[in-house]
Design a protein around this motif. Structure first.
Motif: not given
Lengths: 289, 282
Positions: A114, A139-141
């Motif tokens: 993240i 992949k996650v922001v």
């Protein structure tokens, strides 16, 4: 003739020696040894070769802050294994630089990574001029704040504004009153990555924001260097202000970038040719005009 | 002795009846169907909230996961369109008809919600709180595709996220659009005053969309969302007017039923009625 030959031979030897030094320092086959230190209950940090990695152990898995260079992956795993059998489940990235996010590619298949949205964008756009190829983004922001809850424990990540880059997150371990600053505190003097959206003007505001955020902490893990205290973070902030004020006055006197560089070297320890010279000086000439 | 036996027998009967009632009232074979909406985007409509299914080359991203008993059916419906595993579930808010499957998905998928949605799940002792939360905006990048989730403000609850599929010009509103008239969950931090501002927020966000997946009901258009927003403003103005006229609560309830279709015994009345007087009664 003889003299030319001697010079050529000397230059050749110098070049070979230089190549050898560069080779031994950059092979990646023998990354520098890492050291693991206990910070508080269930919280460790790994120093050496790249940014400081925080290791937070829970009974449902491990949360890392940053993952150094790609070449450090195996040693990080080994260090974590020396204190827990839990798998690494999450990695929170403080910013996009390869000495903090370089391990992403190897961790992505098994861990959730993240970062801020800007950190991801900077990796995708290959903003870092000296980054090795293959650095992978999260992949996650998030844009403002995120948190991970695992095994009854919590880690928060918040973007307080620009400074080192335009996507720096600071990390908070509420139960342990500890902060990981990323490179918003690193070494003794700031590296302002202007190509990556950094700002010396915003830097102090960003550090003021974490000071006034309500996050209650006494211990600070900086991006590089030994674990320190809140008071030292305040000193670091004040030094950034001092540097900015000094640089602004030099620039406003109409001095050149070379002259500014000399002042930075003499008074703030910036080494000629360093990343501070490459990434920070030109941007300061514009931002502090 | 005889009495004890009788008590035991009655207890057994009671328990059996109780189990049977619970069984028949809990949806066992939910009437869900999956519809293709756009390339790689499907909607599972039926029991509970609408589930969006976004298929990528590296896995599936779901929006919401209905009730817990719908879990096997969601898995089957997704399997009917792709062999990719479900990697992410984004929750639009904390209610059990949108997060009921969380506990079942948690071992194999990353579930992400707004921080307030998670706090409401914890407070309500609901199963399956997400491990990852955000405060303003988050995004998931998978197989070169992107889904964004943003909290635009209060409305249905204090932790509503709207979801955007940039490549498909589609949003999922959660229950910020659902049915024909709003359910304002005051206990969950909802607000009829902020609701229209929140919908204005998504309209003016720069998100470019033409298609709207509501929390419940058939897939709609952007114009339908605007009409829904305007109906909330109308409801708010109507109730404000009645309160200022000093009308008794019963009269207000009758107007909500007659003009806005609120079921006198429905959730809108249970969760959204009293709060209207507090919020609009100044």
């Amino acid at each position: 003739m003889s003299r030319t030959f001697a010079i050529r031979l000397f230059a050749g030897i110098l070049l070979l020696t230089g190549s050898w030094i560069a080779y031994t320092q950059n092979t990646g086959k023998q990354p520098p040894q890492l050291t693991l230190n206990k910070v508080k209950d269930d919280l460790y940090e790994i120093e050496g070769d790249g940014g400081n990695v925080a290791v937070y152990i829970t009974n449902e898995g491990v949360i890392l802050i940053d993952d150094k260079f790609d070449q450090d992956h195996d040693q990080i795993l080994e260090k974590v294994k020396s204190v827990t059998n839990q798998p690494i489940k999450y990695i929170l990235s403080t910013h996009y630089h390869a000495d903090h996010s370089g391990g992403n590619a190897k961790f992505l298949p098994t861990a959730e990574i993240i970062s801020t949205a800007n950190a991801r964008t900077n990796i995708e756009k290959h903003i870092q001029s000296n980054a090795p190829p293959g650095v992978m983004p999260a992949k996650v922001v998030f844009t403002t704040e995120s948190a991970v809850f695992l095994g009854g424990k919590e880690v928060r990540a918040r973007y307080f504004g620009r400074g080192h880059t335009n996507g720096d997150a600071m990390m908070y371990f509420p139960a342990l009153r500890t902060l990981h600053t990323g490179d918003m505190m690193a070494g003794t003097s700031p590296l302002i990555d202007y190509p990556g959206g950094g700002s010396v003007v915003e830097w102090t505001k960003t550090l003021d924001a974490v000071m006034n955020s309500g996050w209650d902490f006494d211990t600070v893990i900086p991006g590089h260097g030994p674990v320190t205290t809140k008071a030292n973070l305040m000193t670091y902030r004040n030094n950034v202000e001092k540097l900015r004020t000094r640089a602004a006055s030099v620039i406003r006197e109409g001095k050149s970038m070379d002259e500014l560089g000399k002042v930075m070297t003499a008074e703030f320890g910036w080494m000629p040719g360093s990343l501070q010279f490459q990434w920070s000086l030109p941007g300061m000439m514009t931002e502090l005009k | 002795m005889r009495k004890t036996l009788l008590v035991r027998f009655s207890t057994a009967v009671l328990v059996s009846v109780g189990v049977w009632v619970a069984y028949t009232q809990t949806p066992q074979s939910p009437p869900n169907k999956i519809e293709k909406l756009k390339d790689d985007l499907y909607v599972i409509i039926g029991n509970g909230g609408n589930v969006a299914v976004y298929v990528t080359g590296e896995g599936v991203i779901l929006i919401d996961d209905k009730f817990e008993p719908d879990f096997p059916d969601i898995m089957a419906k997704v399997k009917s369109v792709t062999n990719q595993p479900i990697k992410y579930v984004l929750n639009t808010h904390h209610h059990g008809d949108h997060t009921g499957g969380n506990a079942k998905f948690l071992p194999s998928a990353e579930i992400i919600s707004h921080a307030n949605a998670r706090a409401n799940i914890i407070q309500g002792k609901q199963p399956g709180p997400p491990r990852v939360v955000f405060s303003q905006e988050t995004a998931v990048f998978l197989g070169s595709k992107e889904v964004r989730a943003r909290h635009f403000g209060r409305g249905h609850t204090n932790g509503d996220a709207m979801i955007y599929f940039p490549a498909l010009r589609t949003i999922h509103t959660g229950d910020l659009m659902a049915g024909t008239s709003p359910l304002i969950d005051y206990g969950g931090g909802g607000s009829v005053v902020d609701w229209t501002k929140t919908l204005d927020g998504v309209m003016n966000s720069g998100w470019d969309f033409d298609t709207v997946i509501p929390g419940h009901g058939p897939v709609a258009k952007k114009a339908d969302l605007l009409a829904y927003r305007n109906n909330i403003e109308k409801l708010r103005n109507r109730v404000s007017g009645l309160i200022r006229e000093g009308k008794p609560k019963d009269d207000v309830a009758k107007v909500l039923t007659a003009e806005f279709g609120w079921d006198p015994k429905g959730l809108q009345m249970q969760r959204g009625f009293e709060g209207l007087f507090t919020e609009l009664g100044r």
